[in-house]
Structure formats: C-alpha cells, structure tokens
Design a protein around this motif. Structure first.
Motif, PDB file in Angstrom:
ATOM      1  N   GLN A  39       0.840  -1.181   0.000  1.00  0.00           N
ATOM      2  CA  GLN A  39       0.000   0.000   0.000  1.00  0.00           C
ATOM      3  C   GLN A  39       0.878   1.234   0.000  1.00  0.00           C
ATOM      4  N   ALA A  40       0.731   2.027  -1.048  1.00  0.00           N
ATOM      5  CA  ALA A  40       1.442   3.296  -1.145  1.00  0.00           C
ATOM      6  C   ALA A  40       0.544   4.400  -0.597  1.00  0.00           C
ATOM      7  N   PRO A  41       1.112   5.515  -0.167  1.00  0.00           N
ATOM      8  CA  PRO A  41       0.305   6.610   0.392  1.00  0.00           C
ATOM      9  C   PRO A  41      -0.798   7.040  -0.570  1.00  0.00           C
ATOM     10  N   GLY A  42      -2.019   7.130  -0.067  1.00  0.00           N
ATOM     11  CA  GLY A  42      -3.148   7.568  -0.867  1.00  0.00           C
ATOM     12  C   GLY A  42      -3.717   6.520  -1.799  1.00  0.00           C
ATOM     13  N   GLN A  43      -3.193   5.296  -1.722  1.00  0.00           N
ATOM     14  CA  GLN A  43      -3.670   4.230  -2.600  1.00  0.00           C
ATOM     15  C   GLN A  43      -4.251   3.083  -1.793  1.00  0.00           C
ATOM     16  N   GLU A  44      -5.000   2.239  -2.486  1.00  0.00           N
ATOM     17  CA  GLU A  44      -5.555   1.051  -1.851  1.00  0.00           C
ATOM     18  C   GLU A  44      -4.460   0.008  -1.637  1.00  0.00           C
ATOM     19  N   ARG A  45      -4.688  -0.868  -0.682  1.00  0.00           N
ATOM     20  CA  ARG A  45      -3.799  -2.001  -0.481  1.00  0.00           C
ATOM     21  C   ARG A  45      -4.067  -3.006  -1.606  1.00  0.00           C
ATOM     22  N   ARG A  46      -3.011  -3.428  -2.267  1.00  0.00           N
ATOM     23  CA  ARG A  46      -3.171  -4.303  -3.424  1.00  0.00           C
ATOM     24  C   ARG A  46      -2.302  -5.552  -3.282  1.00  0.00           C
ATOM     25  N   GLY A  55       1.186 -25.154  -3.518  1.00  0.00           N
ATOM     26  CA  GLY A  55       2.438 -24.743  -4.129  1.00  0.00           C
ATOM     27  C   GLY A  55       2.312 -23.771  -5.277  1.00  0.00           C
ATOM     28  N   LEU A  56       1.103 -23.545  -5.747  1.00  0.00           N
ATOM     29  CA  LEU A  56       0.910 -22.598  -6.839  1.00  0.00           C
ATOM     30  C   LEU A  56       1.168 -21.173  -6.361  1.00  0.00           C
ATOM     31  N   THR A  57       1.615 -20.348  -7.278  1.00  0.00           N
ATOM     32  CA  THR A  57       1.881 -18.954  -6.953  1.00  0.00           C
ATOM     33  C   THR A  57       1.151 -18.046  -7.941  1.00  0.00           C
ATOM     34  N   ARG A  58       0.971 -16.821  -7.514  1.00  0.00           N
ATOM     35  CA  ARG A  58       0.373 -15.810  -8.388  1.00  0.00           C
ATOM     36  C   ARG A  58       1.058 -14.487  -8.086  1.00  0.00           C
ATOM     37  N   TYR A  59       1.325 -13.720  -9.144  1.00  0.00           N
ATOM     38  CA  TYR A  59       1.991 -12.426  -9.009  1.00  0.00           C
ATOM     39  C   TYR A  59       1.213 -11.357  -9.764  1.00  0.00           C
ATOM     40  N   THR A  60       1.244 -10.150  -9.237  1.00  0.00           N
ATOM     41  CA  THR A  60       0.705  -9.054 -10.006  1.00  0.00           C
ATOM     42  C   THR A  60       1.651  -8.778 -11.178  1.00  0.00           C
ATOM     43  N   GLU A  61       1.097  -8.317 -12.275  1.00  0.00           N
ATOM     44  CA  GLU A  61       1.845  -8.233 -13.530  1.00  0.00           C
ATOM     45  C   GLU A  61       3.133  -7.430 -13.392  1.00  0.00           C
ATOM     46  N   SER A  62       3.102  -6.360 -12.645  1.00  0.00           N
ATOM     47  CA  SER A  62       4.247  -5.440 -12.596  1.00  0.00           C
ATOM     48  C   SER A  62       5.468  -6.016 -11.884  1.00  0.00           C
ATOM     49  N   VAL A  63       5.305  -7.116 -11.164  1.00  0.00           N
ATOM     50  CA  VAL A  63       6.452  -7.680 -10.445  1.00  0.00           C
ATOM     51  C   VAL A  63       6.901  -9.017 -11.013  1.00  0.00           C
ATOM     52  N   ASP A  89       7.837   0.603  -6.722  1.00  0.00           N
ATOM     53  CA  ASP A  89       7.658  -0.473  -5.753  1.00  0.00           C
ATOM     54  C   ASP A  89       7.615   0.052  -4.319  1.00  0.00           C
ATOM     55  N   SER A  90       7.897   1.326  -4.132  1.00  0.00           N
ATOM     56  CA  SER A  90       7.897   1.915  -2.792  1.00  0.00           C
ATOM     57  C   SER A  90       6.499   1.830  -2.184  1.00  0.00           C
ATOM     58  N   ALA A  91       6.419   1.294  -0.988  1.00  0.00           N
ATOM     59  CA  ALA A  91       5.131   1.116  -0.315  1.00  0.00           C
ATOM     60  C   ALA A  91       5.376   0.448   1.038  1.00  0.00           C
ATOM     61  N   SER A  92       4.320   0.387   1.809  1.00  0.00           N
ATOM     62  CA  SER A  92       4.318  -0.487   2.980  1.00  0.00           C
ATOM     63  C   SER A  92       3.884  -1.867   2.519  1.00  0.00           C
ATOM     64  N   TYR A  93       4.648  -2.875   2.890  1.00  0.00           N
ATOM     65  CA  TYR A  93       4.364  -4.246   2.472  1.00  0.00           C
ATOM     66  C   TYR A  93       3.815  -5.030   3.659  1.00  0.00           C
ATOM     67  N   TYR A  94       2.731  -5.721   3.407  1.00  0.00           N
ATOM     68  CA  TYR A  94       2.046  -6.487   4.438  1.00  0.00           C
ATOM     69  C   TYR A  94       1.947  -7.954   4.027  1.00  0.00           C
ATOM     70  N   CYS A  95       2.193  -8.849   4.965  1.00  0.00           N
ATOM     71  CA  CYS A  95       1.916 -10.249   4.673  1.00  0.00           C
ATOM     72  C   CYS A  95       0.570 -10.616   5.288  1.00  0.00           C
ATOM     73  N   PHE A 110      -7.972 -11.394  -3.317  1.00  0.00           N
ATOM     74  CA  PHE A 110      -8.779 -10.201  -3.036  1.00  0.00           C
ATOM     75  C   PHE A 110      -9.037 -10.045  -1.537  1.00  0.00           C
ATOM     76  N   LEU A 111      -8.172 -10.638  -0.719  1.00  0.00           N
ATOM     77  CA  LEU A 111      -8.320 -10.552   0.725  1.00  0.00           C
ATOM     78  C   LEU A 111      -8.289  -9.105   1.182  1.00  0.00           C
ATOM     79  N   LYS A 112      -9.200  -8.749   2.060  1.00  0.00           N
ATOM     80  CA  LYS A 112      -9.251  -7.418   2.629  1.00  0.00           C
ATOM     81  C   LYS A 112      -8.856  -7.474   4.092  1.00  0.00           C
ATOM     82  N   THR A 113      -8.557  -6.310   4.652  1.00  0.00           N
ATOM     83  CA  THR A 113      -8.031  -6.272   6.015  1.00  0.00           C
ATOM     84  C   THR A 113      -9.045  -6.743   7.049  1.00  0.00           C
ATOM     85  N   GLY A 114     -10.297  -6.799   6.737  1.00  0.00           N
ATOM     86  CA  GLY A 114     -11.288  -7.269   7.689  1.00  0.00           C
ATOM     87  C   GLY A 114     -11.390  -8.774   7.785  1.00  0.00           C
ATOM     88  N   ALA A 115     -10.623  -9.491   6.977  1.00  0.00           N
ATOM     89  CA  ALA A 115     -10.664 -10.950   6.960  1.00  0.00           C
ATOM     90  C   ALA A 115      -9.236 -11.496   7.029  1.00  0.00           C
TER      91      ALA A 115
END
Length: 128
Positions: A39-46, A55-63, A89-95, A110-115
């Motif tokens: 999540q970058a300042p002023g943006q949604e957490r993505r 074992g499957l993985t998924r990445y957002t296109e830009s990375v 890539d600058s942002a706060s990174y959350y696991c 599409f996990l949100k912070t409430g879950a």
C-alpha cells in the motif's frame, strides 16, 4: 492466537534487492494461502504475490520476473525476494494468511483487512 510479523523493509536504490520475511505463529494447520500486499500513500492495499497450499503462486503483472514468493516450512516464515526494485515499488508491504489447508477454499488474492490474518507492515522505499 495467529500472529504475522514482517521484517526486511529498507531504503534502497533503484535496481537494488531486498528480501522481506514474515514469521507466522499460532496457526494450528498450514494456511490455505499466504501472500504479500502493498500500500502506497493515498492508494488502496493491493496484492503483490500469493502462495497457495498446493504450491501454486500468483503475481501481479508489474512484479513478474522480479519478485519471488517462497516459504520455509521449518521456520514458518514466508519470504518475498524482490530484485531490480523500482521507485514505483515503494510502499508499505504487508503479509497475510487465510484459511487452512484442510478447510474450505477462501478468499486469497482479493483478501481485505477485515478478513484473514495480517501483519503490521514493513516499509520499502526505492529511490531513483
């Protein structure tokens, strides 16, 4: 209770590398999915990268081709290896983690912070 603790964030130059770690504790079974969001300042957490129980993985296109998600089962730690970092890539990174391997399928990408379960975040700053 379940706890996720991130570490490894830092300030680096463009083109540099970092490895983020997320220590997971309190899970009674393996999570259905574990992932990294940012999540970058002023943006949604993505979502950035996701590792599923099978074992499957998924990445957002830009990375794609630059970031790699992995897990050390013995250490109960999730990693995000980030290479060729860019200023965007600058942002706060959350696991985050959700569900259980022996349970029903759950929201992951599409996990949100409430879950699910979330860490407190670690800051990554990439300067040009």
């Amino acid at each position: 209770q379940v706890q996720l603790v991130e570490s490894g964030g830092d300030s680096v130059q463009s083109g540099g590398s970092l490895r983020l770690s997320c220590k997971i504790s309190g899970y009674t079974s393996r999570p259905y999915c574990m992932g990294w969001f940012r999540q970058a300042p002023g943006q949604e957490r993505r979502p950035v990268a996701m590792l599923f129980h099978n074992g499957l993985t998924r990445y957002t296109e830009s990375v794609k081709g630059r970031f790699t998600i992995s897990r050390d089962d013995a250490e109960d730690t999730l990693y995000l290896q980030m290479n060729d970092l860019k200023p965007e890539d600058s942002a706060s990174y959350y696991c985050a983690a959700n569900g259980a391997t022996n349970g029903p399928s759950v929201v992951c990408w599409f996990l949100k912070t409430g879950a699910g379960y979330w860490g407190q975040g670690t800051q990554v700053t990439v300067s040009s």
